[in-house]
Design a protein around this motif. Sequence first.
Motif: not given
Length: 420
Positions: A346-368
């Motif tokens: 059995p396999m689990n993906m325990g974490e996965f995600s993408v930072t957003s424009q609210y993160g370290g890049c400010g408005k230059q980050g990935p869009s929602d």
Amino acid sequence: MKAKFLTVITLGLLLVACSEDSKPTAAETTDNGSSTEDSSAEPVDYSKGRAMNKRLGKGINLGNAWDGASYYTCGTLKDDLDAEKTDSYVPLVPADSSYLNNMPSKQYNYGCADRLDSSWNNPIKDEYFQLVKSVGFNSVRIPVRWQHNSNPETHEVNPARLNGVMDDIKLAIDAGLAVVVSFHWYHEIMYAGNHATTNPDYYAKEKQHFAAIWSQVAAKAEALNFPDSMLVWDILNEPTFVNTDILNDVMMTGYDAIRAAAPGKTIMFEAHHAAKFGDLGALKLPKDGNIIFSGHYYEPYTYSHQGHGYACKGDDAYANTAKTDMKNYVALAKKLYPDVNGGNIPMNMGEFSVTSQYGGCGKQGPSDKMRAKWAQTTIEAAEMYDVSWHYWALAGVGGFEAYDKQNNTWYPGFPMAFGL
């Protein structure tokens, strides 16, 4: 209702994805440690682990809470070394600043302030469990820095921390959510393991502490009668041991301690290079059908971790190879650890995600819109192969979150991206 200790200290730089350590270091990338030669292809009946994995299903992390640290109250080992103090408890071997910056001056921060799940000003609110359940999640993953404020001599886990986590497990189970509890940010054992050759005594003592903590945690949950069908123990989050033998030694130390105290609970293993799926071959898993292999997935980091070591290119950096990746991961698992009933461990993906424009890049980050698309595409790929998953994270994780805790609303595209 457990006590919550709030802090007004702003720790924005700390509130990042748990996978901050998952970028391989130069030393780690020289040899991934993966080998199929020592892994037995003898089929095992994984029906118990498979049933638990199905129950986990769609899940989400409640991160940057119990895994937070209060090191600023006592300082770090790096502070001590910079000040030329010589009474440090860590042997003065060649300094690994990546660890020493994250290890307290006093061993395990014992005797210093413990703000429990509020160290990073992101406590788990009791209402989160009903919120998560109401939108259709099946489970939560609760990261815990178990060694924090533990006793170096008696190995006792901080009682308030232990009881507080147990309260949250109960809240989750009462809400109808299965729970994964993961041992996070154990920098001390990573450091000790990577210096086991030069200082074996220190490594042995750290393993002893690790085993003692898991024995207490697992035994406490058994005493509270948490059902085997609702609780999973994740041995060690995102291992960064360079040596494969040390990785397996530490994992089996935790496994043995948990299994002795909790014979019916499902146990979760993670692999090399901070839980890379492709490093399953580095593990030597026990012939125990009640286990799950968990990998973390943030590929490609040039898109998911913009502003956290990678350039801020926003949606221009979008890419997703999850469909191909998951197919390859499952094929590897089937080759290394086949199930007597067909399939694989059995396999689990325990974490996965993408930072957003609210993160370290400010408005230059990935869009929602695009990070929701990435999440949906990744989930569809995982579910195609019966891989359970836990998104990183619900709230307060430095831009990776799906829920806006300030305005009590989901970010655009969520939770729809989760298929809920």
